[in-house]
Design a protein around this motif. Structure first.
Motif, mmCIF file in Angstrom:
data_model
loop_
_atom_site.group_PDB
_atom_site.id
_atom_site.type_symbol
_atom_site.label_atom_id
_atom_site.label_comp_id
_atom_site.label_asym_id
_atom_site.label_seq_id
_atom_site.Cartn_x
_atom_site.Cartn_y
_atom_site.Cartn_z
ATOM 1 N N LYS A 159 2.766 32.585 -8.198
ATOM 2 C CA LYS A 159 1.621 33.415 -7.834
ATOM 3 C C LYS A 159 0.826 33.722 -9.099
ATOM 4 C CE LYS A 159 3.369 35.639 -3.706
ATOM 5 N NZ LYS A 159 3.458 36.889 -2.971
ATOM 6 N N PHE A 160 -0.471 33.519 -8.996
ATOM 7 C CA PHE A 160 -1.364 33.748 -10.125
ATOM 8 C C PHE A 160 -2.576 34.543 -9.667
ATOM 9 C CE2 PHE A 160 0.467 29.450 -10.522
ATOM 10 C CZ PHE A 160 1.253 29.635 -11.642
ATOM 11 N N GLY A 168 3.297 17.577 -3.854
ATOM 12 C CA GLY A 168 3.664 18.071 -2.526
ATOM 13 C C GLY A 168 3.530 19.573 -2.400
ATOM 14 N N ALA A 169 2.719 20.172 -3.242
ATOM 15 C CA ALA A 169 2.567 21.627 -3.249
ATOM 16 C C ALA A 169 1.687 22.108 -2.100
ATOM 17 C CB ALA A 169 1.948 22.077 -4.566
ATOM 18 N N VAL A 170 2.027 23.291 -1.594
ATOM 19 C CA VAL A 170 1.180 23.990 -0.629
ATOM 20 C C VAL A 170 0.464 25.067 -1.438
ATOM 21 C CG1 VAL A 170 1.127 25.430 1.436
ATOM 22 C CG2 VAL A 170 2.783 23.555 1.260
ATOM 23 N N ILE A 171 -0.863 24.942 -1.524
ATOM 24 C CA ILE A 171 -1.656 25.842 -2.359
ATOM 25 C C ILE A 171 -2.583 26.677 -1.486
ATOM 26 C CG2 ILE A 171 -3.335 25.989 -4.242
ATOM 27 C CD1 ILE A 171 -2.284 23.234 -5.189
ATOM 28 N N ASN A 172 -2.507 27.995 -1.658
ATOM 29 C CA ASN A 172 -3.389 28.913 -0.936
ATOM 30 C C ASN A 172 -4.106 29.785 -1.954
ATOM 31 O OD1 ASN A 172 -2.623 28.356 1.877
ATOM 32 N ND2 ASN A 172 -0.626 29.094 1.213
ATOM 33 N N SER A 173 -5.394 30.017 -1.716
ATOM 34 C CA SER A 173 -6.131 30.927 -2.587
ATOM 35 C C SER A 173 -6.900 31.917 -1.730
ATOM 36 C CB SER A 173 -7.069 30.164 -3.526
ATOM 37 O OG SER A 173 -7.964 29.377 -2.798
ATOM 38 N N LYS A 174 -7.059 33.125 -2.270
ATOM 39 C CA LYS A 174 -7.743 34.182 -1.544
ATOM 40 C C LYS A 174 -8.495 35.050 -2.541
ATOM 41 C CE LYS A 174 -6.861 38.081 1.500
ATOM 42 N NZ LYS A 174 -5.865 38.994 2.019
ATOM 43 N N LYS A 175 -9.786 35.257 -2.273
ATOM 44 C CA LYS A 175 -10.599 36.114 -3.137
ATOM 45 C C LYS A 175 -10.271 37.578 -2.870
ATOM 46 C CE LYS A 175 -14.635 33.205 -3.852
ATOM 47 N NZ LYS A 175 -16.072 33.063 -3.656
ATOM 48 N N SER A 176 -10.411 38.399 -3.922
ATOM 49 C CA SER A 176 -10.235 39.836 -3.763
ATOM 50 C C SER A 176 -11.396 40.380 -2.942
ATOM 51 C CB SER A 176 -10.189 40.515 -5.138
ATOM 52 O OG SER A 176 -11.408 40.310 -5.833
ATOM 53 N N SER A 177 -11.272 41.618 -2.492
ATOM 54 C CA SER A 177 -12.298 42.197 -1.628
ATOM 55 C C SER A 177 -13.677 42.233 -2.290
ATOM 56 C CB SER A 177 -11.889 43.601 -1.181
ATOM 57 O OG SER A 177 -11.631 44.421 -2.296
ATOM 58 N N ASN A 178 -13.718 42.420 -3.611
ATOM 59 C CA ASN A 178 -15.015 42.432 -4.295
ATOM 60 C C ASN A 178 -15.406 41.042 -4.814
ATOM 61 O OD1 ASN A 178 -13.453 42.053 -6.570
ATOM 62 N ND2 ASN A 178 -13.895 44.050 -7.472
ATOM 63 N N GLY A 179 -14.527 40.051 -4.641
ATOM 64 C CA GLY A 179 -14.828 38.678 -5.031
ATOM 65 C C GLY A 179 -14.699 38.384 -6.514
ATOM 66 N N LYS A 180 -14.287 39.384 -7.292
ATOM 67 C CA LYS A 180 -14.205 39.211 -8.738
ATOM 68 C C LYS A 180 -12.985 38.385 -9.161
ATOM 69 C CE LYS A 180 -14.658 41.909 -12.962
ATOM 70 N NZ LYS A 180 -14.764 43.240 -13.551
ATOM 71 N N THR A 215 -9.406 35.951 -7.822
ATOM 72 C CA THR A 215 -8.826 35.109 -6.778
ATOM 73 C C THR A 215 -7.329 35.026 -7.025
ATOM 74 O OG1 THR A 215 -10.840 33.794 -6.559
ATOM 75 C CG2 THR A 215 -8.812 32.781 -5.770
ATOM 76 N N SER A 216 -6.545 35.211 -5.952
ATOM 77 C CA SER A 216 -5.107 35.007 -6.068
ATOM 78 C C SER A 216 -4.809 33.587 -5.598
ATOM 79 C CB SER A 216 -4.328 36.031 -5.234
ATOM 80 O OG SER A 216 -4.553 35.815 -3.861
ATOM 81 N N VAL A 217 -3.947 32.922 -6.334
ATOM 82 C CA VAL A 217 -3.569 31.552 -6.011
ATOM 83 C C VAL A 217 -2.053 31.520 -5.876
ATOM 84 C CG1 VAL A 217 -3.588 29.139 -6.769
ATOM 85 C CG2 VAL A 217 -5.537 30.618 -7.293
ATOM 86 N N SER A 218 -1.578 31.072 -4.710
ATOM 87 C CA SER A 218 -0.144 30.914 -4.464
ATOM 88 C C SER A 218 0.151 29.426 -4.335
ATOM 89 C CB SER A 218 0.266 31.617 -3.174
ATOM 90 O OG SER A 218 -0.002 32.989 -3.253
ATOM 91 N N VAL A 219 1.216 28.995 -4.995
ATOM 92 C CA VAL A 219 1.591 27.587 -4.975
ATOM 93 C C VAL A 219 3.080 27.509 -4.632
ATOM 94 C CG1 VAL A 219 1.728 25.450 -6.297
ATOM 95 C CG2 VAL A 219 -0.085 27.109 -6.802
ATOM 96 N N GLN A 220 3.405 26.828 -3.550
ATOM 97 C CA GLN A 220 4.806 26.667 -3.165
ATOM 98 C C GLN A 220 5.155 25.186 -3.193
ATOM 99 O OE1 GLN A 220 6.244 29.154 -0.191
ATOM 100 N NE2 GLN A 220 8.310 28.477 -0.621
ATOM 101 N N LEU A 221 6.257 24.877 -3.873
ATOM 102 C CA LEU A 221 6.697 23.487 -3.926
ATOM 103 C C LEU A 221 8.162 23.408 -4.310
ATOM 104 C CD1 LEU A 221 5.461 21.646 -7.108
ATOM 105 C CD2 LEU A 221 5.294 24.090 -6.860
ATOM 106 N N GLY A 252 -7.542 33.475 -18.863
ATOM 107 C CA GLY A 252 -7.680 34.582 -17.919
ATOM 108 C C GLY A 252 -6.645 34.631 -16.818
ATOM 109 N N VAL A 253 -5.690 33.702 -16.806
ATOM 110 C CA VAL A 253 -4.690 33.655 -15.738
ATOM 111 C C VAL A 253 -3.621 34.719 -15.969
ATOM 112 C CG1 VAL A 253 -2.823 32.287 -14.724
ATOM 113 C CG2 VAL A 253 -4.986 31.215 -15.243
ATOM 114 N N ILE A 254 -3.269 35.412 -14.893
ATOM 115 C CA ILE A 254 -2.152 36.356 -14.900
ATOM 116 C C ILE A 254 -1.093 35.776 -13.987
ATOM 117 C CG2 ILE A 254 -1.357 38.678 -14.335
ATOM 118 C CD1 ILE A 254 -4.310 39.585 -14.755
ATOM 119 N N SER A 255 0.100 35.529 -14.525
ATOM 120 C CA SER A 255 1.202 35.015 -13.716
ATOM 121 C C SER A 255 1.999 36.202 -13.181
ATOM 122 C CB SER A 255 2.121 34.137 -14.564
ATOM 123 O OG SER A 255 1.426 33.011 -15.054
ATOM 124 N N LEU A 256 2.290 36.160 -11.888
ATOM 125 C CA LEU A 256 3.068 37.243 -11.282
ATOM 126 C C LEU A 256 4.497 36.804 -11.044
ATOM 127 C CD1 LEU A 256 0.452 38.438 -8.644
ATOM 128 C CD2 LEU A 256 0.845 39.327 -10.927
#
Length: 95
Positions: A30-31, A51-63, A65-71, A91-95
């Motif tokens: 998660k980033f 073979g990764a499943v990648i999902n991204s979602k912008k924050s409510s203000n659009g500033k 984006t969270s990116v989840s990668v499962q593999l 600028g990436v923050i790894s969670l």
């Protein structure tokens, strides 16, 4: 992160992963990054053809984006290698 601090972090992460995971195993990265198409594409390309499943979602203000990668990852070392690659994207923050 300073290189010594970073080294300690990855050493501890490797120990934890090896103590709690049987490899190969599914792993979820998660980033959070400033919303920037080029940066999102760079992260996606790091995991491309794996073979990764990648999902991204912008924050409510659009500033941001969270990116989840499962593999499926082969080892704790492989997991850490990907974290280091993504860490080169500014600028990436790894969670």
């Amino acid at each position: 992160m300073g290189s010594e601090k970073e080294e300690q972090f990855y050493k501890r992460l490797k120990e934890e992963l090896n103590n709690t995971t049987t490899w190969p195993s599914s792993y979820l990265y998660k980033f959070i990054i400033p919303t920037d198409k080029d940066k999102i594409t760079r992260i996606e390309n790091i995991f491309d053809n794996k073979g990764a499943v990648i999902n991204s979602k912008k924050s409510s203000n659009g500033k941001y984006t969270s990116v989840s990668v499962q593999l499926i990852m082969e080892s704790a070392e492989a997991v850490i290698e990907k974290y280091k690659e993504v860490g080169k994207v500014e600028g990436v923050i790894s969670l």
